[in-house]
Design an enzyme around this catalytic site. Structure first.
Site, PDB file in Angstrom:
ATOM      1  N   ALA A  10       0.832  -1.205   0.000  1.00 30.49           N
ATOM      2  CA  ALA A  10       0.000   0.000   0.000  1.00 30.49           C
ATOM      3  C   ALA A  10       0.863   1.250   0.000  1.00 30.49           C
ATOM      4  O   ALA A  10       0.499   2.287   0.546  1.00 30.49           O
ATOM      5  CB  ALA A  10      -0.914   0.001   1.227  1.00 30.49           C
ATOM      6  N   ARG A  16      -2.387   7.657 -11.156  1.00 29.88           N
ATOM      7  CA  ARG A  16      -3.488   7.639 -12.127  1.00 29.88           C
ATOM      8  C   ARG A  16      -4.832   8.043 -11.506  1.00 29.88           C
ATOM      9  O   ARG A  16      -5.781   8.341 -12.212  1.00 29.88           O
ATOM     10  CB  ARG A  16      -3.584   6.240 -12.775  1.00 29.88           C
ATOM     11  CG  ARG A  16      -2.452   5.952 -13.741  1.00 29.88           C
ATOM     12  CD  ARG A  16      -2.345   4.478 -14.103  1.00 29.88           C
ATOM     13  NE  ARG A  16      -1.617   3.708 -13.096  1.00 29.88           N
ATOM     14  CZ  ARG A  16      -1.353   2.404 -13.188  1.00 29.88           C
ATOM     15  NH1 ARG A  16      -1.768   1.715 -14.239  1.00 29.88           N
ATOM     16  NH2 ARG A  16      -0.674   1.779 -12.227  1.00 29.88           N
ATOM     17  N   LYS A  23      -4.398   6.698  -2.997  1.00 25.81           N
ATOM     18  CA  LYS A  23      -5.265   5.781  -3.769  1.00 25.81           C
ATOM     19  C   LYS A  23      -5.933   4.732  -2.881  1.00 25.81           C
ATOM     20  O   LYS A  23      -7.135   4.504  -2.981  1.00 25.81           O
ATOM     21  CB  LYS A  23      -4.448   5.071  -4.858  1.00 25.81           C
ATOM     22  CG  LYS A  23      -5.229   3.971  -5.554  1.00 25.81           C
ATOM     23  CD  LYS A  23      -4.564   3.468  -6.815  1.00 25.81           C
ATOM     24  CE  LYS A  23      -3.532   2.409  -6.567  1.00 25.81           C
ATOM     25  NZ  LYS A  23      -3.065   1.784  -7.819  1.00 25.81           N
ATOM     26  N   ARG A 333     -30.942  14.859  12.950  1.00 27.90           N
ATOM     27  CA  ARG A 333     -29.495  15.097  13.072  1.00 27.90           C
ATOM     28  C   ARG A 333     -28.916  14.313  14.256  1.00 27.90           C
ATOM     29  O   ARG A 333     -29.662  13.738  15.046  1.00 27.90           O
ATOM     30  CB  ARG A 333     -29.259  16.600  13.188  1.00 27.90           C
ATOM     31  CG  ARG A 333     -29.578  17.323  11.862  1.00 27.90           C
ATOM     32  CD  ARG A 333     -29.618  18.818  12.034  1.00 27.90           C
ATOM     33  NE  ARG A 333     -28.435  19.303  12.711  1.00 27.90           N
ATOM     34  CZ  ARG A 333     -28.356  20.468  13.350  1.00 27.90           C
ATOM     35  NH1 ARG A 333     -29.408  21.275  13.395  1.00 27.90           N
ATOM     36  NH2 ARG A 333     -27.244  20.835  13.933  1.00 27.90           N
TER      37      ARG A 333
HETATM   38  C1  UD1 Z   1       0.633  -4.563 -10.886  1.00 25.88           C
HETATM   39  C2  UD1 Z   1       1.455  -5.711 -11.490  1.00 25.88           C
HETATM   40  C3  UD1 Z   1       0.756  -6.217 -12.754  1.00 25.88           C
HETATM   41  C4  UD1 Z   1      -0.642  -6.655 -12.419  1.00 25.88           C
HETATM   42  C5  UD1 Z   1      -1.410  -5.531 -11.739  1.00 25.88           C
HETATM   43  C6  UD1 Z   1      -2.725  -6.066 -11.213  1.00 25.88           C
HETATM   44  C7  UD1 Z   1       3.828  -5.326 -10.947  1.00 25.88           C
HETATM   45  C8  UD1 Z   1       5.139  -4.871 -11.460  1.00 25.88           C
HETATM   46  N1  UD1 Z   1       2.796  -5.238 -11.794  1.00 25.88           N
HETATM   47  O1  UD1 Z   1       0.637  -3.469 -11.805  1.00 25.88           O
HETATM   48  O2  UD1 Z   1       1.504  -7.323 -13.279  1.00 25.88           O
HETATM   49  O3  UD1 Z   1      -1.309  -7.082 -13.599  1.00 25.88           O
HETATM   50  O4  UD1 Z   1      -0.696  -5.012 -10.596  1.00 25.88           O
HETATM   51  O5  UD1 Z   1      -3.551  -5.071 -10.707  1.00 25.88           O
HETATM   52  O6  UD1 Z   1       3.721  -5.749  -9.819  1.00 25.88           O
HETATM   53  N2  UD1 Z   1       3.096  -0.344  -4.547  1.00 25.88           N
HETATM   54  C9  UD1 Z   1       3.969  -0.194  -3.473  1.00 25.88           C
HETATM   55  N3  UD1 Z   1       5.207   0.319  -3.716  1.00 25.88           N
HETATM   56  C10 UD1 Z   1       5.644   0.655  -4.960  1.00 25.88           C
HETATM   57  C11 UD1 Z   1       4.751   0.484  -6.046  1.00 25.88           C
HETATM   58  C12 UD1 Z   1       3.482  -0.031  -5.792  1.00 25.88           C
HETATM   59  O7  UD1 Z   1       3.626  -0.502  -2.345  1.00 25.88           O
HETATM   60  O8  UD1 Z   1       6.794   1.105  -5.084  1.00 25.88           O
HETATM   61  C13 UD1 Z   1       1.745  -0.884  -4.255  1.00 25.88           C
HETATM   62  C14 UD1 Z   1       0.642   0.090  -4.650  1.00 25.88           C
HETATM   63  O9  UD1 Z   1       0.258   0.878  -3.544  1.00 25.88           O
HETATM   64  C15 UD1 Z   1      -0.480  -0.843  -5.101  1.00 25.88           C
HETATM   65  C16 UD1 Z   1       0.235  -2.106  -5.545  1.00 25.88           C
HETATM   66  O10 UD1 Z   1       1.551  -2.036  -5.031  1.00 25.88           O
HETATM   67  O11 UD1 Z   1      -1.348  -1.170  -4.037  1.00 25.88           O
HETATM   68  C17 UD1 Z   1       0.284  -2.267  -7.062  1.00 25.88           C
HETATM   69  O12 UD1 Z   1       0.927  -1.149  -7.650  1.00 25.88           O
HETATM   70  P1  UD1 Z   1       0.430  -0.517  -9.008  1.00 25.88           P
HETATM   71  O13 UD1 Z   1       1.322   0.629  -9.324  1.00 25.88           O
HETATM   72  O14 UD1 Z   1      -1.007  -0.289  -8.992  1.00 25.88           O
HETATM   73  O15 UD1 Z   1       0.788  -1.720 -10.038  1.00 25.88           O
HETATM   74  P2  UD1 Z   1       0.067  -1.994 -11.417  1.00 25.88           P
HETATM   75  O16 UD1 Z   1       0.633  -1.069 -12.437  1.00 25.88           O
HETATM   76  O17 UD1 Z   1      -1.372  -2.031 -11.243  1.00 25.88           O
HETATM   77 MG    MG Z   2      -2.634  -1.441  -9.697  1.00 22.60          MG
END
Ligand code: UD1
Ligand code: MG
Length: 451
Positions: A10, A16, A23, A333
């Protein structure tokens, strides 16, 4: 089965979403995405670690379950996020489940089944996947001729041909802790986004000849990743459908589920009927045999049985007991307690009011900071003048009192049992039992029996 350690990611920026709010703190069905994921994880795990980073304090403050936190101070990718829990993972022997906080709809049962599959098959790594008509944005699953996963390719790194693959990575994986440690130590950021991708753990496990399986599920809605507000609205729709369906299966009539919005923690008893365009939020508990007519908004409220909640009311942080008539167009209320058989009628606003059995406030009144005794009738247009410009004061009205139409009751004030006020009275002093007051300012009215 071994103990399960779950790591929830998280820490990401969630760019985005284009939002000042993190998010994972955006809500679906009234509950933050991260809390949906953690609450589900909590039911199946011996320990849950949440990785926080971007707006870490906000995220930590809003998590309700008892989890431990690791800080990812720079957001260098999903693999880098998991590295922050390296010590805990190393000390854990057995399975590690990895969940993303932006996949809020995943069900407890699906996770249990995946875990069982992983163990039954003695896999080193199991990845939850699904087939999507439109796989844009997701990591694509690359398999060999024996249907074994050999790679996951992210959208930005995929070739034209790879982009056509319909099987996608949900982001959910179950992995043996030893395999995970080895794979984390091998990760690099040599890719289109210069990030440490968690998905690259596949490469190490594959090179070590470990067993990598896909656990393919049919219900693609369950693994909707929420990256933008369009995804968010889809997740919202799915979860609302689930919630409404559960209430209907428990005996609640929902006339139009498409326009009925019920938060996850709401409880509703059987034979309650809910008309369209109603929002029921927070920790609301509603008993059975109630009728809730269209356009009601009910927040953190307790409602007993056999109540008739007519059209278009706002009811917040209050208690309504049994057999009451509310509305239409009432505003209840915070802090109201409405006892059995009470009527709160058209265009009535009440706040912090304790209204006893069978009292009536039928039309066009403001009641604030008050107690109203049983069987008392508050006439149309009555105003409880509770505020002197600096402080709020209380009005206490006894049982079987009659407040004439358009009375103004200037607090602090006591109107004792069976007291009466004449129409238009401005009452500034207490009224004794069985006494009638009239006029401006109100004085005792003594009937002239001689005529
Ligand atoms: C990721 C997957 C993708 C998958 C998709 C599914 C990777 C590289 N890609 O892409 O293969 O299809 O989820 O929804 O894993 N987060 C961190 N630290 C970071 C980056 C992200 O904790 O440095 C957390 C975000 O808060 C989020 C989750 O990891 O909850 C996923 O990150 P996000 O950037 O949404 O990955 P996707 O591009 O969706
Ligand atoms: Mg994602």
């Amino acid at each position: 089965m071994s103990e399960l350690l779950t790591v929830v990611l998280a820490a990401g920026k969630g760019t985005r979403m284009k939002s000042d709010t993190n998010k994972v703190l955006h809500k679906v069905a009234g509950k933050e995405m991260v809390n949906h994921v953690i609450d589900t994880a909590d039911k199946i795990s011996s320990k849950v670690i949440c990785i926080v980073g971007h707006q870490a304090d906000d995220v930590k403050e809003n998590i309700t379950a008892d989890v431990s936190f690791e800080l990812q101070s720079e957001q260098l990718g999903t693999g880098h996020a998991v590295m922050q829990a390296r010590n805990e993972i190393e000390n854990h022997s057995g399975d590690v489940l990895i969940l993303y906080a932006d996949i809020p709809l995943i069900k407890e049962n699906t996770l249990r089944n995946m875990r069982k599959f992983h163990d039954d098959q003695s896999a080193n790594l199991t990845i939850m996947t699904t087939l999507l008509k439109n796989s844009t944005g997701y990591g694509r699953i690359i398999k060999n001729e024996n249907s074994e996963i050999i790679k996951i390719v992210e959208e930005d790194d995929a070739t034209f041909k790879e982009k056509k693959i319909k099987e996608i990575n949900s982001g959910i994986m179950c992995i043996n802790s030893n395999s995970l440690i080895k794979a984390l130590d091998d990760l690099d950021n040599d890719n289109a986004q210069d990030e440490y991708y968690l998905t690259d753990v596949v490469d190490t496990v594959r090179d070590e000849k470990g067993k990598i399986l896909s656990y393919q599920i049919d219900d693609e809605e369950e693994i909707t990743g929420v990256n933008d507000r369009v995804n968010l609205s889809k997740a919202e729709k799915t979860i609302r459908e689930r919630i409404n369906k559960e209430h209907m299966m428990n005996g609640v009539t929902i006339i139009d589920p498409l326009t009925t919005y019920i938060d996850e923690n709401v409880e509703i008893g059987a034979d309650t009927i809910i008309y369209p365009f109603t929002y029921i939020e927070g920790e609301t508990k509603i008993g059975s045999h109630n009728i809730i007519k269209p356009h009601n908004h009910i927040i953190n409220t307790k409602i007993g049985d056999h109540n008739n909640i007519k059209n278009s009311n706002v009811i917040k942080e209050s208690t309504i007991k049994n057999e009451c008539n509310i509305g239409p167009f009432a505003h209840i209320r915070p802090g109201c307690i409405i006892a059995d058989g009470v009527k709160i009628g058209d265009y009535v606003e009440i706040k912090k009011a304790d209204i006893k059995e069978k009292a009536k406030v039928p039309h066009l009144a403001y009641v604030g900071d008050a107690e109203i005794g049983s069987q008392t009738n508050v006439g149309a247009g009555t105003i409880f003048a509770n505020y002197d410009g600096e402080n709020k004061h209380k009005t206490i009205i006894g049982n079987s009192v009659f407040i004439g139409s358009n009375s103004t009751l200037v607090a602090p004030l006591n109107i004792k049992n069976r007291g009466k006020t004449g129409a238009g009275a401005v009452v500034t002093r207490d009224v004794e039992e069985d006494t009638t007051v009239i006029g401006v300012p109100a004085r005792e009215y003594i009937e002239n029996k001689d005529g």
